[in-house]
Design a protein around this motif. Structure first.
Motif, PDB file in Angstrom:
ATOM      1  N   ASP A 190       0.835  -1.210   0.000  1.00  0.00           N
ATOM      2  CA  ASP A 190       0.000   0.000   0.000  1.00  0.00           C
ATOM      3  C   ASP A 190       0.869   1.258   0.000  1.00  0.00           C
ATOM      4  OD1 ASP A 190      -2.415  -1.261  -0.093  1.00  0.00           O
ATOM      5  OD2 ASP A 190      -2.706  -1.311   2.073  1.00  0.00           O
ATOM      6  N   ARG A 191       1.878   1.247   0.841  1.00  0.00           N
ATOM      7  CA  ARG A 191       2.743   2.427   0.935  1.00  0.00           C
ATOM      8  C   ARG A 191       3.538   2.648  -0.344  1.00  0.00           C
ATOM      9  NH1 ARG A 191       3.123   0.500   6.362  1.00  0.00           N
ATOM     10  NH2 ARG A 191       4.941  -0.794   5.843  1.00  0.00           N
ATOM     11  N   LEU A 192       3.991   1.548  -0.963  1.00  0.00           N
ATOM     12  CA  LEU A 192       4.735   1.691  -2.214  1.00  0.00           C
ATOM     13  C   LEU A 192       3.832   2.219  -3.327  1.00  0.00           C
ATOM     14  CD1 LEU A 192       7.283   1.391  -3.845  1.00  0.00           C
ATOM     15  CD2 LEU A 192       6.758  -1.037  -4.179  1.00  0.00           C
ATOM     16  N   CYS A 193       2.615   1.715  -3.412  1.00  0.00           N
ATOM     17  CA  CYS A 193       1.669   2.216  -4.417  1.00  0.00           C
ATOM     18  C   CYS A 193       1.384   3.701  -4.204  1.00  0.00           C
ATOM     19  CB  CYS A 193       0.365   1.421  -4.356  1.00  0.00           C
ATOM     20  SG  CYS A 193       0.481  -0.264  -5.003  1.00  0.00           S
ATOM     21  N   GLN A 194       1.248   4.083  -2.946  1.00  0.00           N
ATOM     22  CA  GLN A 194       0.966   5.482  -2.652  1.00  0.00           C
ATOM     23  C   GLN A 194       2.138   6.376  -3.046  1.00  0.00           C
ATOM     24  OE1 GLN A 194      -0.024   6.168   1.435  1.00  0.00           O
ATOM     25  NE2 GLN A 194      -0.316   8.367   1.175  1.00  0.00           N
ATOM     26  N   ARG A 195       3.359   5.941  -2.732  1.00  0.00           N
ATOM     27  CA  ARG A 195       4.543   6.734  -3.097  1.00  0.00           C
ATOM     28  C   ARG A 195       4.681   6.858  -4.607  1.00  0.00           C
ATOM     29  NH1 ARG A 195       8.831   6.672   0.653  1.00  0.00           N
ATOM     30  NH2 ARG A 195      10.061   7.740  -0.978  1.00  0.00           N
ATOM     31  N   MET A 196       4.434   5.771  -5.321  1.00  0.00           N
ATOM     32  CA  MET A 196       4.543   5.800  -6.775  1.00  0.00           C
ATOM     33  C   MET A 196       3.435   6.649  -7.391  1.00  0.00           C
ATOM     34  SD  MET A 196       7.247   4.086  -7.614  1.00  0.00           S
ATOM     35  CE  MET A 196       7.028   3.770  -9.352  1.00  0.00           C
ATOM     36  N   GLU A 197       2.243   6.599  -6.809  1.00  0.00           N
ATOM     37  CA  GLU A 197       1.137   7.423  -7.307  1.00  0.00           C
ATOM     38  C   GLU A 197       1.475   8.908  -7.141  1.00  0.00           C
ATOM     39  OE1 GLU A 197      -3.658   8.135  -6.580  1.00  0.00           O
ATOM     40  OE2 GLU A 197      -2.536   6.711  -5.342  1.00  0.00           O
ATOM     41  N   GLU A 198       2.040   9.262  -5.994  1.00  0.00           N
ATOM     42  CA  GLU A 198       2.443  10.656  -5.771  1.00  0.00           C
ATOM     43  C   GLU A 198       3.547  11.070  -6.738  1.00  0.00           C
ATOM     44  OE1 GLU A 198       3.598  10.644  -1.728  1.00  0.00           O
ATOM     45  OE2 GLU A 198       1.543  10.533  -0.935  1.00  0.00           O
ATOM     46  N   LEU A 199       4.426  10.148  -7.066  1.00  0.00           N
ATOM     47  CA  LEU A 199       5.515  10.451  -7.988  1.00  0.00           C
ATOM     48  C   LEU A 199       4.995  10.786  -9.383  1.00  0.00           C
ATOM     49  CD1 LEU A 199       8.629  10.483  -8.510  1.00  0.00           C
ATOM     50  CD2 LEU A 199       8.427   8.056  -9.084  1.00  0.00           C
ATOM     51  N   TYR A 200       3.954  10.068  -9.826  1.00  0.00           N
ATOM     52  CA  TYR A 200       3.437  10.246 -11.182  1.00  0.00           C
ATOM     53  C   TYR A 200       2.297  11.257 -11.274  1.00  0.00           C
ATOM     54  CZ  TYR A 200       6.120   6.556 -13.447  1.00  0.00           C
ATOM     55  OH  TYR A 200       7.137   5.810 -14.001  1.00  0.00           O
ATOM     56  N   ARG A 201       1.809  11.742 -10.142  1.00  0.00           N
ATOM     57  CA  ARG A 201       0.644  12.626 -10.158  1.00  0.00           C
ATOM     58  C   ARG A 201       0.938  13.910 -10.957  1.00  0.00           C
ATOM     59  NH1 ARG A 201      -1.210  13.373  -4.466  1.00  0.00           N
ATOM     60  NH2 ARG A 201      -1.927  11.228  -4.821  1.00  0.00           N
ATOM     61  N   ASP A 202       0.114  14.142 -11.980  1.00  0.00           N
ATOM     62  CA  ASP A 202       0.198  15.343 -12.825  1.00  0.00           C
ATOM     63  C   ASP A 202       1.553  15.490 -13.522  1.00  0.00           C
ATOM     64  OD1 ASP A 202      -2.380  16.023 -11.967  1.00  0.00           O
ATOM     65  OD2 ASP A 202      -1.597  17.108 -10.231  1.00  0.00           O
ATOM     66  N   LYS A 203       2.221  14.388 -13.749  1.00  0.00           N
ATOM     67  CA  LYS A 203       3.515  14.442 -14.429  1.00  0.00           C
ATOM     68  C   LYS A 203       3.478  13.617 -15.700  1.00  0.00           C
ATOM     69  CE  LYS A 203       6.372  15.104 -10.285  1.00  0.00           C
ATOM     70  NZ  LYS A 203       7.445  14.511  -9.459  1.00  0.00           N
ATOM     71  N   VAL A 204       4.168  14.087 -16.712  1.00  0.00           N
ATOM     72  CA  VAL A 204       4.302  13.335 -17.963  1.00  0.00           C
ATOM     73  C   VAL A 204       5.469  12.361 -17.857  1.00  0.00           C
ATOM     74  CG1 VAL A 204       4.733  13.492 -20.435  1.00  0.00           C
ATOM     75  CG2 VAL A 204       3.297  15.208 -19.304  1.00  0.00           C
ATOM     76  N   CYS A 205       6.615  12.883 -17.450  1.00  0.00           N
ATOM     77  CA  CYS A 205       7.824  12.064 -17.295  1.00  0.00           C
ATOM     78  C   CYS A 205       8.352  12.216 -15.867  1.00  0.00           C
ATOM     79  CB  CYS A 205       8.909  12.499 -18.284  1.00  0.00           C
ATOM     80  SG  CYS A 205       8.423  12.414 -20.012  1.00  0.00           S
ATOM     81  N   ILE A 206       9.090  11.219 -15.404  1.00  0.00           N
ATOM     82  CA  ILE A 206       9.744  11.306 -14.105  1.00  0.00           C
ATOM     83  C   ILE A 206      11.249  11.153 -14.318  1.00  0.00           C
ATOM     84  CG2 ILE A 206       7.761  10.430 -12.849  1.00  0.00           C
ATOM     85  CD1 ILE A 206       9.248   7.732 -12.649  1.00  0.00           C
ATOM     86  N   ASP A 207      12.025  11.641 -13.366  1.00  0.00           N
ATOM     87  CA  ASP A 207      13.476  11.578 -13.495  1.00  0.00           C
ATOM     88  C   ASP A 207      14.036  10.224 -13.074  1.00  0.00           C
ATOM     89  OD1 ASP A 207      13.556  14.219 -14.379  1.00  0.00           O
ATOM     90  OD2 ASP A 207      13.608  14.982 -12.326  1.00  0.00           O
ATOM     91  N   THR A 208      13.508   9.679 -11.961  1.00  0.00           N
ATOM     92  CA  THR A 208      14.063   8.439 -11.440  1.00  0.00           C
ATOM     93  C   THR A 208      13.113   7.798 -10.433  1.00  0.00           C
ATOM     94  OG1 THR A 208      15.937   7.462 -10.234  1.00  0.00           O
ATOM     95  CG2 THR A 208      15.280   9.689  -9.617  1.00  0.00           C
ATOM     96  N   VAL A 209      13.247   6.482 -10.259  1.00  0.00           N
ATOM     97  CA  VAL A 209      12.534   5.760  -9.195  1.00  0.00           C
ATOM     98  C   VAL A 209      13.505   5.293  -8.124  1.00  0.00           C
ATOM     99  CG1 VAL A 209      10.675   4.954 -10.693  1.00  0.00           C
ATOM    100  CG2 VAL A 209      12.749   3.581 -10.462  1.00  0.00           C
ATOM    101  N   ALA A 210      14.790   5.571  -8.302  1.00  0.00           N
ATOM    102  CA  ALA A 210      15.822   5.049  -7.397  1.00  0.00           C
ATOM    103  C   ALA A 210      15.608   5.449  -5.933  1.00  0.00           C
ATOM    104  CB  ALA A 210      17.203   5.487  -7.882  1.00  0.00           C
ATOM    105  N   PRO A 211      15.298   6.730  -5.608  1.00  0.00           N
ATOM    106  CA  PRO A 211      15.139   7.082  -4.188  1.00  0.00           C
ATOM    107  C   PRO A 211      14.030   6.293  -3.488  1.00  0.00           C
ATOM    108  CG  PRO A 211      15.373   9.058  -5.535  1.00  0.00           C
ATOM    109  CD  PRO A 211      15.197   7.910  -6.482  1.00  0.00           C
ATOM    110  N   ILE A 212      12.914   6.088  -4.182  1.00  0.00           N
ATOM    111  CA  ILE A 212      11.802   5.356  -3.566  1.00  0.00           C
ATOM    112  C   ILE A 212      12.177   3.897  -3.342  1.00  0.00           C
ATOM    113  CG2 ILE A 212       9.445   4.532  -3.945  1.00  0.00           C
ATOM    114  CD1 ILE A 212       8.814   7.115  -5.358  1.00  0.00           C
ATOM    115  N   ILE A 213      12.713   3.234  -4.365  1.00  0.00           N
ATOM    116  CA  ILE A 213      13.070   1.830  -4.229  1.00  0.00           C
ATOM    117  C   ILE A 213      14.188   1.658  -3.194  1.00  0.00           C
ATOM    118  CG2 ILE A 213      13.841  -0.233  -5.451  1.00  0.00           C
ATOM    119  CD1 ILE A 213      11.080   0.793  -6.256  1.00  0.00           C
TER     120      ILE A 213
END
Length: 582
Positions: A190-213
């Motif tokens: 649940d927490r990982l899904c929430q963090r990833m959802e916040e990362l992609y919210r209103d964004k076209v591209c993201i820089d990295t997923v490394a900090p979250i993982i």
């Protein structure tokens, strides 16, 4: 929960009734919602018809053997299939997840236009987005386990057998023990899904997923290690209940089919499959990351940490399987002859089987050589030899010899009488010496293996008893089963993040020892690892210390025996021998 009335209650509460034969595709529901349902599902009528008929047919076949009430006045709750929980992504159909390029934000941004984004970068965005969408899909499977099984009190009641209830801790239920730390796994997802959802919210591209993982690997994903260690027992419990409890088997079969043929055993294994897939997902991101990307090194480090975590999960699963094998094995063994040293394989939680084989023991008496079959087990702390005495009961094994692992000696020596036998190959034989104390008679065995590979394998594991010394003589590495123990004489605080904070009286096991005075070890009270100065510590009693002293005494005895055979015995040597025997 095993009564027929309880099963009928569950049937009334959960199972859908077959639709009328005149309209097999009609959806049943409340009158006030039927019109809306018909309008919303008009397009899906043809595709759902065959699916619903199959589901109802499967359920009906199982109900034929079930003794349900036949009175027409028994109320049956008639429900339409629960609508799938809407996911944040736009799905393309059953069994598909959304790709990054299908997102509404991406389509409207124009980044997909020719020449706007490099192909390599687009692939990287897709690889990072797959981590998110695959986690959402995995979370749905966890939700099925939670809502269909974990929250069903009637279903969970089947785990309350007489045996499990007698072994429960206060406040613990048999169902809690069966599911293990699955609630923690669900919360982590649940927490990982929430963090990833916040990362992609209103964004076209993201820089990295490394900090979250990275954050989850270091602080969250450890729950998977515990779960993987429990998976084997969990599957065995499920299999046993299916085989021995007919009501449970029938009950579970109906639950699985009522929930779109979900198999509980497959669902329970998904957390282990998920964590094992994480290195592959990160590897895909790494593959699409350019060398000049500032995120590359961090990604590599995170990928390495994830791989190490998966190795820990696999190792814990292996240990769990080994302990189960040991428990089954000791049921076949008679410990009478070695009861002074061992009465159970599983008495020590840290004890595991390192290697086991059925081998040939060559019995040498003068010029005569006979052969007999033996079982040889090497555990983390000892070696045991057993034989099957009764040919009519080959599964019953009598254990004849036990030896601490530190007291084992193995060589490639070959008895002269053996070399005269044509059917014995020298390269397939090794010499095994086992003893428990300096004054005891050593058990000397010539062991024959099937091939050279097996000989080399046994020689390698049997020789692992002394601390490994690095080439520069600055470091000693102890085996996990042979670590010295020290007690803290003075408090030690943290100067660095990887130091081990010690209070006076804390006991530690040393894993590595350096000549500069630093040690790396484990604090026994909470199993935390770190560095501490050996000058603050004092060695205390341990199996490592005891056997180290015995080995020194054995060396004295061997020296005296060698001197006496050559006639060079003095009073000093005799005095030393008496001390060794004492």
């Amino acid at each position: 929960v095993s009564t027929q009335s309880t099963e009928k209650q569950w049937y009334q509460r959960r199972v859908r009734a077959p639709p009328p034969t005149t309209c097999p595709v009609t959806k049943h529901g409340d009158d006030e919602n039927s019109a809306a349902d018909s309008a919303n599902e008009a397009d899906d009528t043809s595709s759902m018809a065959e699916e619903d008929e199959d589901i109802y047919g499967c359920i009906a076949e199982d109900f034929e053997s079930f003794d349900f009430p036949t009175k027409t006045d028994v109320p049956l709750e008639i429900r339409k299939p629960a609508a799938a929980t809407p996911a944040p992504e736009q799905t393309r159909g059953k069994g598909f997840r959304e790709y990054w390029f299908e997102r509404k934000e991406v389509k409207e941004s124009g980044v997909l236009d020719e020449g706007v984004m490099a192909k390599k970068e687009r692939s990287r965005q897709e690889a990072m987005y797959e981590i998110y969408t695959s986690e959402l899909s995995y979370r749905k499977s966890l939700e099925v386990i939670q809502t269909t099984f974990m929250d069903d009190l009637i279903f969970n009641g089947y785990f309350d057998t007489e045996e499990t209830l007698n072994n429960m801790e206060p406040g613990e239920s048999a169902a809690d023990r069966f599911y293990g730390n699955l609630p923690e796994i669900i919360a982590c997802s649940d927490r990982l899904c929430q963090r990833m959802e916040e990362l992609y919210r209103d964004k076209v591209c993201i820089d990295t997923v490394a900090p979250i993982i990275e954050d989850f690997v270091r602080h969250e994903f450890q729950v998977y290690v515990s779960y993987c260690a429990h998976t084997s027992d969990q599957q065995d419990t499920l299999k046993l209940l299916r085989e021995e409890n007919e009501n449970f088997s029938r009950f579970l079969k109906m639950v699985e089919k009522a929930d779109m043929s979900k198999n509980l055993g497959s669902l329970l294994i998904q957390p282990m499959q998920r964590i094992c897939r994480m290195p592959l997902l990160l590897g895909a991101v790494l593959k699409e990351t350019l060398e000049d990307n500032e995120d590359l090194e961090r990604l590599r480090a995170v990928h390495k940490e994830v791989c190490a975590l998966v190795d820990s999960c696999n190792e814990e699963a292996r240990k769990s399987d080994t302990r189960k094998h040991m428990a089954d094995l000791e049921k076949r063994c008679d410990f009478t002859k070695i009861k002074s040293a061992m009465t159970s394989f599983t008495a020590k939680p840290e004890r595991l089987i390192v290697k086991e084989s059925q081998l040939i023991k060559l019995n040498v008496k003068g010029s005569k050589v006979s052969a007999s079959k033996i079982y040889l087990w090497l555990f983390t702390d000892c070696a045991v030899i057993g034989i099957a005495i009764d040919p009519k009961q080959p599964d019953l094994i009598t254990l004849t010899e036990h030896c601490p692992r530190q007291m084992i000696t193995v060589t490639n020596s070959f008895a002269e009488s053996l070399s005269k036998k044509k059917n014995i190959k020298k390269d397939l034989v090794f010499h095994l010496s086992m003893t428990t104390n300096p004054s005891a008679t050593r058990g000397k065995h010539w062991i024959q293996c099937e091939d050279k590979k097996e000989v080399d394998s046994w020689m390698e594991v049997l020789k692992k008893k002394a601390p490994k010394v690095e080439d520069d003589d600055t470091e000693k590495i102890y085996e996990e089963w042979d670590t010295p123990r020290f007690v803290a004489m003075y408090p030690h605080g943290k100067s660095n993040t990887d130091d081990l904070e010690l209070a006076v009286g804390d006991v530690c096991q040393v894993i590595r020892k350096y000549t500069d005075g630093w040690c790396y070890g484990i604090r026994e009270r909470d199993e935390e690892k770190g560095w501490f100065p050996i000058t603050f510590m004092k060695e205390i009693e341990s199996e490592h210390k005891n056997y180290r002293d015995k080995i020194k005494k054995m060396a004295v005895v061997d020296k005296f025996v060698a001197a006496s055979s050559s006639g060079q015995v003095d009073l000093f040597a005799m005095g030393t021998l008496e001390q060794a025997r004492d």
